[in-house]
Write a protein that holds these residues in place. Sequence first.
Motif, PDB file in Angstrom:
ATOM      1  N   GLY A  46       3.943  -0.958  -9.624  1.00  0.00           N
ATOM      2  CA  GLY A  46       4.117   0.035  -8.554  1.00  0.00           C
ATOM      3  C   GLY A  46       3.837  -0.566  -7.189  1.00  0.00           C
ATOM      4  O   GLY A  46       4.647  -0.463  -6.272  1.00  0.00           O
ATOM      5  N   GLU A  47       2.669  -1.206  -7.066  1.00  0.00           N
ATOM      6  CA  GLU A  47       2.307  -1.777  -5.774  1.00  0.00           C
ATOM      7  C   GLU A  47       3.285  -2.855  -5.338  1.00  0.00           C
ATOM      8  O   GLU A  47       3.460  -3.095  -4.155  1.00  0.00           O
ATOM      9  N   ALA A  48       3.869  -3.519  -6.320  1.00  0.00           N
ATOM     10  CA  ALA A  48       4.783  -4.610  -5.990  1.00  0.00           C
ATOM     11  C   ALA A  48       6.226  -4.207  -6.247  1.00  0.00           C
ATOM     12  O   ALA A  48       7.060  -5.020  -6.598  1.00  0.00           O
ATOM     13  N   ARG A  49       6.519  -2.923  -6.039  1.00  0.00           N
ATOM     14  CA  ARG A  49       7.886  -2.478  -6.373  1.00  0.00           C
ATOM     15  C   ARG A  49       8.932  -3.032  -5.412  1.00  0.00           C
ATOM     16  O   ARG A  49      10.117  -2.976  -5.687  1.00  0.00           O
ATOM     17  N   SER A 103      -0.005 -11.936  -4.577  1.00  0.00           N
ATOM     18  CA  SER A 103      -0.795 -11.800  -5.791  1.00  0.00           C
ATOM     19  C   SER A 103      -2.047 -11.029  -5.445  1.00  0.00           C
ATOM     20  O   SER A 103      -2.592 -11.173  -4.357  1.00  0.00           O
ATOM     21  N   CYS A 104      -2.493 -10.173  -6.361  1.00  0.00           N
ATOM     22  CA  CYS A 104      -3.625  -9.326  -6.024  1.00  0.00           C
ATOM     23  C   CYS A 104      -4.926 -10.062  -6.311  1.00  0.00           C
ATOM     24  O   CYS A 104      -4.962 -11.039  -7.039  1.00  0.00           O
ATOM     25  N   PRO A 105      -5.998  -9.592  -5.672  1.00  0.00           N
ATOM     26  CA  PRO A 105      -7.286 -10.203  -5.979  1.00  0.00           C
ATOM     27  C   PRO A 105      -7.628  -9.854  -7.416  1.00  0.00           C
ATOM     28  O   PRO A 105      -7.141  -8.866  -7.948  1.00  0.00           O
ATOM     29  N   SER A 108       2.929 -15.289   8.420  1.00  0.00           N
ATOM     30  CA  SER A 108       2.106 -14.068   8.447  1.00  0.00           C
ATOM     31  C   SER A 108       2.507 -13.149   9.588  1.00  0.00           C
ATOM     32  O   SER A 108       2.380 -11.937   9.492  1.00  0.00           O
ATOM     33  N   PHE A 156       2.458  -6.261  18.798  1.00  0.00           N
ATOM     34  CA  PHE A 156       3.844  -5.918  18.571  1.00  0.00           C
ATOM     35  C   PHE A 156       4.601  -5.687  19.850  1.00  0.00           C
ATOM     36  O   PHE A 156       5.533  -4.911  19.892  1.00  0.00           O
ATOM     37  N   LEU A 201       8.124   8.189   2.303  1.00  0.00           N
ATOM     38  CA  LEU A 201       8.697   6.964   2.878  1.00  0.00           C
ATOM     39  C   LEU A 201       9.672   7.245   4.013  1.00  0.00           C
ATOM     40  O   LEU A 201       9.946   6.375   4.836  1.00  0.00           O
ATOM     41  N   VAL A 255       1.564  -8.257   6.835  1.00  0.00           N
ATOM     42  CA  VAL A 255       0.601  -8.189   7.932  1.00  0.00           C
ATOM     43  C   VAL A 255       1.015  -7.163   8.991  1.00  0.00           C
ATOM     44  O   VAL A 255       0.229  -6.311   9.404  1.00  0.00           O
ATOM     45  N   ILE A 300      -1.065  -3.733  10.098  1.00  0.00           N
ATOM     46  CA  ILE A 300      -1.554  -3.478  11.448  1.00  0.00           C
ATOM     47  C   ILE A 300      -0.970  -2.179  11.993  1.00  0.00           C
ATOM     48  O   ILE A 300      -1.675  -1.334  12.541  1.00  0.00           O
ATOM     49  N   ASN A 313      -2.135   1.905  -0.515  1.00  0.00           N
ATOM     50  CA  ASN A 313      -1.537   0.573  -0.412  1.00  0.00           C
ATOM     51  C   ASN A 313      -0.037   0.755  -0.276  1.00  0.00           C
ATOM     52  O   ASN A 313       0.505   1.762  -0.738  1.00  0.00           O
ATOM     53  N   GLY A 314       0.590  -0.213   0.358  1.00  0.00           N
ATOM     54  CA  GLY A 314       2.023  -0.129   0.613  1.00  0.00           C
ATOM     55  C   GLY A 314       2.809   0.333  -0.602  1.00  0.00           C
ATOM     56  O   GLY A 314       3.687   1.185  -0.496  1.00  0.00           O
ATOM     57  N   GLY A 315       2.464  -0.207  -1.752  1.00  0.00           N
ATOM     58  CA  GLY A 315       3.260   0.067  -2.938  1.00  0.00           C
ATOM     59  C   GLY A 315       2.954   1.393  -3.598  1.00  0.00           C
ATOM     60  O   GLY A 315       3.757   1.921  -4.355  1.00  0.00           O
ATOM     61  N   SER A 316       1.760   1.970  -3.306  1.00  0.00           N
ATOM     62  CA  SER A 316       1.354   3.134  -4.081  1.00  0.00           C
ATOM     63  C   SER A 316       1.596   4.454  -3.355  1.00  0.00           C
ATOM     64  O   SER A 316       1.224   5.510  -3.817  1.00  0.00           O
ATOM     65  N   VAL A 317       2.225   4.370  -2.197  1.00  0.00           N
ATOM     66  CA  VAL A 317       2.441   5.571  -1.397  1.00  0.00           C
ATOM     67  C   VAL A 317       3.520   6.457  -2.061  1.00  0.00           C
ATOM     68  O   VAL A 317       4.451   5.945  -2.694  1.00  0.00           O
ATOM     69  N   SER A 343       0.886  -5.564   1.797  1.00  0.00           N
ATOM     70  CA  SER A 343       0.848  -7.016   1.616  1.00  0.00           C
ATOM     71  C   SER A 343       1.541  -7.702   2.792  1.00  0.00           C
ATOM     72  O   SER A 343       1.537  -8.918   2.910  1.00  0.00           O
ATOM     73  N   SER A 346       6.689   8.403  -2.823  1.00  0.00           N
ATOM     74  CA  SER A 346       8.015   8.022  -2.326  1.00  0.00           C
ATOM     75  C   SER A 346       8.601   9.069  -1.373  1.00  0.00           C
ATOM     76  O   SER A 346       9.387   8.736  -0.488  1.00  0.00           O
ATOM     77  N   GLU A 357      -3.091  -7.897  -1.666  1.00  0.00           N
ATOM     78  CA  GLU A 357      -2.323  -8.921  -2.380  1.00  0.00           C
ATOM     79  C   GLU A 357      -1.992 -10.108  -1.491  1.00  0.00           C
ATOM     80  O   GLU A 357      -0.862 -10.583  -1.462  1.00  0.00           O
TER      81      GLU A 357
END
Lengths: 358, 358
Positions: free
Chosen positions: B311-314, B263-265, B251, B2, A143, A179, A183, A134-138, A177, A140, A203
Amino acid sequence: MFRSRRLSRKIFVGTVPVGGDAPVSVQSMCNTDTRDAQTTLTQIRALAAAGCDIIRVAVPDMKAAESLREIVSGSPLPVVADIHFDHRLALASIASGAAAVRLNPGNLSGGEESVRLVAEAAGNAGIPIRVGANGGSVQSDLLAHGHAGALTRSVLGQCAMLEKYGFSNIKVSLKSSDVASTIEACRYFAERSDYPMHIGVTEAGTPGRGIVKSAVGIGALLLSGIGDTIRVSLTADPLEEVRAGIRILESCGLRAAEPEIVSCPTCGRTEIDLVGLAEKVEDLVASIKSSGKKIRLKKIAVMGCVVNGPGEARDADIGLAGGRGKVVLFRRGEIMGTFDPEEGFALLREEILKYTEC
Amino acid sequence: MFRSRRLSRKIFVGTVPVGGDAPVSVQSMCNTDTRDAQTTLTQIRALAAAGCDIIRVAVPDMKAAESLREIVSGSPLPVVADIHFDHRLALASIASGAAAVRLNPGNLSGGEESVRLVAEAAGNAGIPIRVGANGGSVQSDLLAHGHAGALTRSVLGQCAMLEKYGFSNIKVSLKSSDVASTIEACRYFAERSDYPMHIGVTEAGTPGRGIVKSAVGIGALLLSGIGDTIRVSLTADPLEEVRAGIRILESCGLRAAEPEIVSCPTCGRTEIDLVGLAEKVEDLVASIKSSGKKIRLKKIAVMGCVVNGPGEARDADIGLAGGRGKVVLFRRGEIMGTFDPEEGFALLREEILKYTEC
């Protein structure tokens, strides 16, 4: 857009094929306490009835891993165990009959040896592992490769940790989180690997925002040929996730709506209660379908005005169009007669039932 | 996907630029009786407050065309007159001050001469005309060109009827109730003309299905650089159309959410009322924004568990993550403290208000 589908390897989550030429499947995740098997099974049955193909449950502790055995044996759907950090929970979940495990080898606290044990157990059980970033858990340090590059490198790195032990029964996910980032990351990965892909926007939020975000992100990927199984993540009842997921597949032409119901927006020309009428038709179709019956019609139309209605919906098998306090019933663009709204709906209902079979 | 944005000509609907480098605008259509100016204006004001940029009203008769004058003079948004068949309604609407007219020259009952009169009147008033084709209304002799080809040829033919009289202040639309056909037709047209494009999926249905269908179709087009103004067509209150339209733009990264709320599921790991908490945060933000204030935060996160949350929402400016009956408050991934949910929300609220300005 409209690229032919990316050819991924096919794996199996229980009896459900994922990847290759398999239909794109819909997933969700229980929000019940996994330790409470009965409540979890009640939710799984409701999700299965709504069209869910694969279900995931969180396994935060050993009690949950044990409870999984009862869940697996009672579940109409293959059950994926969601694990973080503790490889013993993965081993116990596999022993409990999980149809797949979702974990990242890189975050197992036991290091190398725990990865080997999990790969061996999943290999012996013949079940796949989903790894994902997930974007946040990669990490660092990745990056520097940009978001898409970092997610892809992170996932490929996780896969390599399993491949080292001869394990390649893998499914991957790359989520953000955002879009555009989701993609981009999925496209980047898709060009570099043939592992089947689980796609979704993470999220995404509550249904108001989350459904739009997921439909845009998942839809764009599916239309460009990427995605073997999908999950709509919503801060809501998982039933909402399944409904939205199925609608995304229908919108992308990947699952037949059977029948599709089209209705026009209301405008100043509308002289009947179009919203009410469209909802009545939707309820009728939903109730027939939920009773397990099949409607042999491709398209039903509910149109606001006679000016455009029958013409615009001439490819509909049957439909109603509003007039001045009246409705016309039409079949493939041809007007069959003018009726009071109540009577028109009753006739439409009769027609629909004629094409309904068990 | 894109692709950089297709460079279309820029036109103006009232003060709102459409095409070229103009921001993608959101449209809707009133479902009130245009002859009732006050009720129509009440609806327009509500739509404007929700973020609508351009509004369309049906003009089915002369009384409606006259009523348009009062609507135009009271409307905070440019008003587009929707006309079928009768060019006199177009002339009267232009005289009433319509900011644009939506009509197809090819279906005016007065033939060539009526097209000339409308082109001349719109030209003198300096207002654009939108011409468009819907899947069902395309001339049947064009269907041999395939769906996308038929829609494009139909629209180009309509444009040529106006161009003949030196009129090129044109905006076009190509819509189908089928997502794939809509995308295909718009892409096909986009390669053949530089007229600005109004995009949408027609007869998308009630919100449950229609929002997903529109988000997939409009989203895919916008992400591939096509689309200058959008309308989500729903069998519902037009407010729903505007909200969904704005969310699609957000989006696609075409309108800033300011702040974005992620917000996460919920899952089996969640031990707080995450749905309730996320909704409270959304309500707070919505109420601040609807009072005209601005929140100088990019992202607020409401996460289910401490395991992944911070972390995911850092990249979130601020957020809450649930724990065992507790929540942690975090800023850019850094945990600020652990609190009871009520207290945590109060602190989050305080932080948000700190970044709120008039």
